[in-house]
Design an enzyme around this catalytic site. Structure first.
Site, PDB file in Angstrom:
ATOM      1  N   GLY A  18      39.377 -79.730   1.803  1.00 41.75           N
ATOM      2  CA  GLY A  18      39.300 -80.326   2.945  1.00 41.75           C
ATOM      3  C   GLY A  18      40.549 -79.953   3.639  1.00 41.75           C
ATOM      4  O   GLY A  18      41.055 -78.512   3.650  1.00 41.75           O
ATOM      5  N   ASP A  38      46.521 -82.173  -6.945  1.00 39.84           N
ATOM      6  CA  ASP A  38      45.446 -83.025  -6.661  1.00 39.84           C
ATOM      7  C   ASP A  38      44.929 -83.533  -7.877  1.00 39.84           C
ATOM      8  O   ASP A  38      45.234 -82.903  -9.077  1.00 39.84           O
ATOM      9  CB  ASP A  38      44.359 -81.654  -5.926  1.00 39.84           C
ATOM     10  CG  ASP A  38      43.138 -82.419  -5.092  1.00 39.84           C
ATOM     11  OD1 ASP A  38      43.158 -82.115  -4.022  1.00 39.84           O
ATOM     12  OD2 ASP A  38      42.535 -83.530  -5.552  1.00 39.84           O
ATOM     13  N   SER A 141      46.366 -91.616  10.498  1.00 43.10           N
ATOM     14  CA  SER A 141      44.976 -91.372  11.114  1.00 43.10           C
ATOM     15  C   SER A 141      44.874 -92.125  12.431  1.00 43.10           C
ATOM     16  O   SER A 141      45.630 -93.150  12.815  1.00 43.10           O
ATOM     17  CB  SER A 141      44.190 -92.080  10.133  1.00 43.10           C
ATOM     18  OG  SER A 141      42.739 -92.250  10.786  1.00 43.10           O
ATOM     19  N   TYR A 154      41.602 -98.965   4.914  1.00 47.12           N
ATOM     20  CA  TYR A 154      41.974 -97.702   5.126  1.00 47.12           C
ATOM     21  C   TYR A 154      42.912 -97.634   6.469  1.00 47.12           C
ATOM     22  O   TYR A 154      44.159 -96.938   6.541  1.00 47.12           O
ATOM     23  CB  TYR A 154      40.813 -96.785   5.630  1.00 47.12           C
ATOM     24  CG  TYR A 154      41.149 -95.258   6.207  1.00 47.12           C
ATOM     25  CD1 TYR A 154      41.774 -94.263   5.128  1.00 47.12           C
ATOM     26  CD2 TYR A 154      40.971 -94.803   7.498  1.00 47.12           C
ATOM     27  CE1 TYR A 154      41.886 -93.134   5.404  1.00 47.12           C
ATOM     28  CE2 TYR A 154      41.159 -93.673   7.810  1.00 47.12           C
ATOM     29  CZ  TYR A 154      41.847 -92.828   6.865  1.00 47.12           C
ATOM     30  OH  TYR A 154      41.796 -91.498   7.346  1.00 47.12           O
ATOM     31  N   LYS A 158      46.815 -96.476   6.599  1.00 50.44           N
ATOM     32  CA  LYS A 158      47.444 -95.579   7.587  1.00 50.44           C
ATOM     33  C   LYS A 158      48.607 -96.064   8.736  1.00 50.44           C
ATOM     34  O   LYS A 158      49.267 -95.326   9.165  1.00 50.44           O
ATOM     35  CB  LYS A 158      46.307 -94.895   8.358  1.00 50.44           C
ATOM     36  CG  LYS A 158      45.406 -93.968   7.376  1.00 50.44           C
ATOM     37  CD  LYS A 158      45.951 -92.863   6.765  1.00 50.44           C
ATOM     38  CE  LYS A 158      45.145 -92.317   5.717  1.00 50.44           C
ATOM     39  NZ  LYS A 158      45.863 -91.053   5.030  1.00 50.44           N
ATOM     40  N   PRO A 184      45.331 -87.418  12.546  1.00 51.07           N
ATOM     41  CA  PRO A 184      44.289 -86.484  13.269  1.00 51.07           C
ATOM     42  C   PRO A 184      43.093 -87.521  13.560  1.00 51.07           C
ATOM     43  O   PRO A 184      43.124 -88.675  12.871  1.00 51.07           O
ATOM     44  CB  PRO A 184      43.685 -85.799  11.587  1.00 51.07           C
ATOM     45  CG  PRO A 184      44.692 -85.943  10.623  1.00 51.07           C
ATOM     46  CD  PRO A 184      45.580 -87.412  11.067  1.00 51.07           C
ATOM     47  N   LEU A 186      38.891 -87.559  13.973  1.00 55.12           N
ATOM     48  CA  LEU A 186      37.944 -87.404  12.886  1.00 55.12           C
ATOM     49  C   LEU A 186      37.597 -85.921  12.799  1.00 55.12           C
ATOM     50  O   LEU A 186      37.410 -84.905  13.997  1.00 55.12           O
ATOM     51  CB  LEU A 186      36.512 -87.895  13.248  1.00 55.12           C
ATOM     52  CG  LEU A 186      35.249 -87.848  12.458  1.00 55.12           C
ATOM     53  CD1 LEU A 186      35.504 -88.388  10.985  1.00 55.12           C
ATOM     54  CD2 LEU A 186      34.117 -88.337  12.952  1.00 55.12           C
TER      55      LEU A 186
HETATM   56  N1  LIG Z   1      38.873 -85.671   7.792  1.00 53.50           N
HETATM   57  C1  LIG Z   1      39.278 -86.480   8.707  1.00 53.50           C
HETATM   58  O1  LIG Z   1      38.536 -87.036   9.594  1.00 53.50           O
HETATM   59  C2  LIG Z   1      40.622 -87.456   8.568  1.00 53.50           C
HETATM   60  C3  LIG Z   1      40.827 -87.999   9.822  1.00 53.50           C
HETATM   61  C4  LIG Z   1      42.217 -88.676   9.729  1.00 53.50           C
HETATM   62  C5  LIG Z   1      43.149 -88.651   8.570  1.00 53.50           C
HETATM   63  N2  LIG Z   1      42.613 -87.735   7.680  1.00 53.50           N
HETATM   64  C6  LIG Z   1      43.475 -87.900   6.607  1.00 53.50           C
HETATM   65  O2  LIG Z   1      43.789 -86.724   6.080  1.00 53.50           O
HETATM   66  C7  LIG Z   1      43.747 -86.452   4.770  1.00 53.50           C
HETATM   67  C8  LIG Z   1      42.978 -85.330   4.086  1.00 53.50           C
HETATM   68  O3  LIG Z   1      41.603 -85.690   4.475  1.00 53.50           O
HETATM   69  P1  LIG Z   1      40.414 -84.771   4.111  1.00 53.50           P
HETATM   70  O4  LIG Z   1      39.197 -85.041   5.040  1.00 53.50           O
HETATM   71  O5  LIG Z   1      40.770 -83.624   3.971  1.00 53.50           O
HETATM   72  O6  LIG Z   1      39.964 -85.428   2.724  1.00 53.50           O
HETATM   73  P2  LIG Z   1      39.355 -84.642   1.454  1.00 53.50           P
HETATM   74  O7  LIG Z   1      38.311 -85.798   0.989  1.00 53.50           O
HETATM   75  O8  LIG Z   1      38.392 -83.579   2.070  1.00 53.50           O
HETATM   76  O9  LIG Z   1      40.286 -84.290   0.505  1.00 53.50           O
HETATM   77  C9  LIG Z   1      41.273 -84.890   0.035  1.00 53.50           C
HETATM   78  C10 LIG Z   1      41.976 -84.291  -1.327  1.00 53.50           C
HETATM   79  O10 LIG Z   1      42.509 -85.463  -1.733  1.00 53.50           O
HETATM   80  C11 LIG Z   1      42.215 -85.519  -3.309  1.00 53.50           C
HETATM   81  N3  LIG Z   1      42.732 -86.694  -3.887  1.00 53.50           N
HETATM   82  C12 LIG Z   1      42.126 -87.836  -3.642  1.00 53.50           C
HETATM   83  N4  LIG Z   1      42.839 -89.023  -4.193  1.00 53.50           N
HETATM   84  C13 LIG Z   1      43.983 -88.228  -4.646  1.00 53.50           C
HETATM   85  C14 LIG Z   1      44.970 -88.680  -5.784  1.00 53.50           C
HETATM   86  N5  LIG Z   1      45.142 -90.123  -5.986  1.00 53.50           N
HETATM   87  N6  LIG Z   1      46.006 -88.075  -5.963  1.00 53.50           N
HETATM   88  C15 LIG Z   1      45.963 -86.586  -5.498  1.00 53.50           C
HETATM   89  N7  LIG Z   1      44.983 -86.323  -4.852  1.00 53.50           N
HETATM   90  C16 LIG Z   1      43.799 -86.869  -4.367  1.00 53.50           C
HETATM   91  C17 LIG Z   1      40.857 -85.062  -3.379  1.00 53.50           C
HETATM   92  O11 LIG Z   1      40.560 -84.752  -4.711  1.00 53.50           O
HETATM   93  C18 LIG Z   1      40.707 -84.160  -2.249  1.00 53.50           C
HETATM   94  O12 LIG Z   1      41.114 -82.795  -2.835  1.00 53.50           O
HETATM   95  C19 LIG Z   1      43.806 -87.869   4.050  1.00 53.50           C
HETATM   96  O13 LIG Z   1      44.889 -88.646   4.069  1.00 53.50           O
HETATM   97  C20 LIG Z   1      42.881 -88.558   5.161  1.00 53.50           C
HETATM   98  O14 LIG Z   1      43.100 -90.062   5.264  1.00 53.50           O
HETATM   99  C21 LIG Z   1      41.147 -87.330   7.513  1.00 53.50           C
END
Ligand SMILES: NC(=O)c1ccc[n+]([C@@H]2O[C@H](COP(=O)([O-])OP(=O)(O)OC[C@H]3O[C@@H](n4cnc5c(N)ncnc54)[C@H](O)[C@@H]3O)[C@@H](O)[C@H]2O)c1
Length: 249
Positions: A18, A38, A141, A154, A158, A184, A186
């Site tokens: 991601g 990770d 977030s 969540y 955040k 960020p 969504l």
């Molecule tokens: N995608 C969105 O819409 C969005 C929006 C706002 C905030 N965020 C934040 O951005 C960050 C990344 O989101 P994303 O959508 O890329 O998520 P994702 O699920 O695509 O990737 C997250 C990664 O974190 C790893 N992970 C999960 N738990 C873990 C742990 N305990 N220790 C180490 N690694 C761990 C997962 O294996 C994965 O590789 C997160 O903090 C999420 O809350 C995402």
């Protein structure tokens, strides 16, 4: 051409997929040596960094486990000699109305999204102090600012990240360490696309944004590089909403 992060070492948690994967490739492309942490597989990220002619090493680590976090930072120091940038990106976002939410799930979300940020920051700060500075970038977030329903654990976690950022920034500024947040909107990742509840709300969000298209991880890279580099040396304790203008109201 010189990169903005030449000679720097950056740890990215949740760097295996991601947004975190995009960050790893972007940081490496600016010259940083990247430590990809990770709980899952990091080989895809390492291959992308390699293809971009960058340098990265992978560590399997759970950010909610203090022993894993200590091992992660030790690995960074042993392999790269220093830690200049910490990107606290690992996060989970299960959706569930409160009446169906178990205490166990609440605690898991807090453990990864908030304890993890605390543990990783606590572990790198002595080294950043010794080196004379550093950059910590935490992922919050926009759901915190907008009070999005059906994942209050969540949203709470955040919000905690925003508070932690402000408190810690006040504590470590005198050591040349800045602490900032990216919030960020969504953003299109495999995890988001796998969630039917999140997918359902997507068009509504795009309509409410000022810029009417789906957000992608690339949209977050410029802000991350700004906050991870010397360009933001006098910016600390801030949260930057990167969301196509969703939170502008
Ligand atoms: N995608 C969105 O819409 C969005 C929006 C706002 C905030 N965020 C934040 O951005 C960050 C990344 O989101 P994303 O959508 O890329 O998520 P994702 O699920 O695509 O990737 C997250 C990664 O974190 C790893 N992970 C999960 N738990 C873990 C742990 N305990 N220790 C180490 N690694 C761990 C997962 O294996 C994965 O590789 C997160 O903090 C999420 O809350 C995402």
């Amino acid at each position: 051409m010189a990169g903005r992060l030449d000679g720097k070492v950056a740890i990215v948690t949740g760097g295996g997929a991601g947004i975190g994967r995009k960050f790893c490739v972007g940081l490496a492309s600016e010259g940083a040596r990247v430590v990809v942490a990770d709980v899952g597989d990091v080989s895809g990220t390492l291959a992308e960094v390699d293809a971009a002619r960058g340098t990265a090493t992978g560590v399997r680590a759970d950010v909610s486990d203090p022993a894993d976090v200590a091992r992660l930072v030790r690995h960074a120091l042993d392999t790269c000699g220093r830690v200049d940038v910490l990107v606290n990106n690992a996060g989970i976002y299960p959706t569930r109305p409160i009446e169906q939410m178990s205490l166990e799930e609440w605690r898991k979300v807090m453990a990864v999204n908030l304890d993890g940020v605390f543990l990783c920051a606590k572990e790198v700060i002595p080294h950043m102090k010794r080196q004379g500075g550093g950059r910590i970038v935490n992922m919050s977030s926009t759901t915190f600012f907008m009070g999005v329903p059906n994942f209050c654990h969540y949203v709470a976690s955040k919000g905690g990240v925003v508070g932690f950022t402000r408190g810690l920034a006040g504590e470590v500024g005198e050591f040349g360490i800045t602490v900032n947040c990216i919030a960020p909107g969504l953003t299109k990742t495999d995890s988001v696309e796998a969630s039917p509840v999140i997918r359902e709300t997507w068009q509504m969000l795009v309509d409410a944004q000022a810029i009417h298209r789906k957000q992608v991880p690339d949209d977050l890279l410029g802000p991350l590089l700004f906050l991870a580099s010397d360009d933001s040396a006098f910016v600390t304790g801030q949260t930057l909403c990167v969301d196509g203008g969703w939170t502008r109201h």
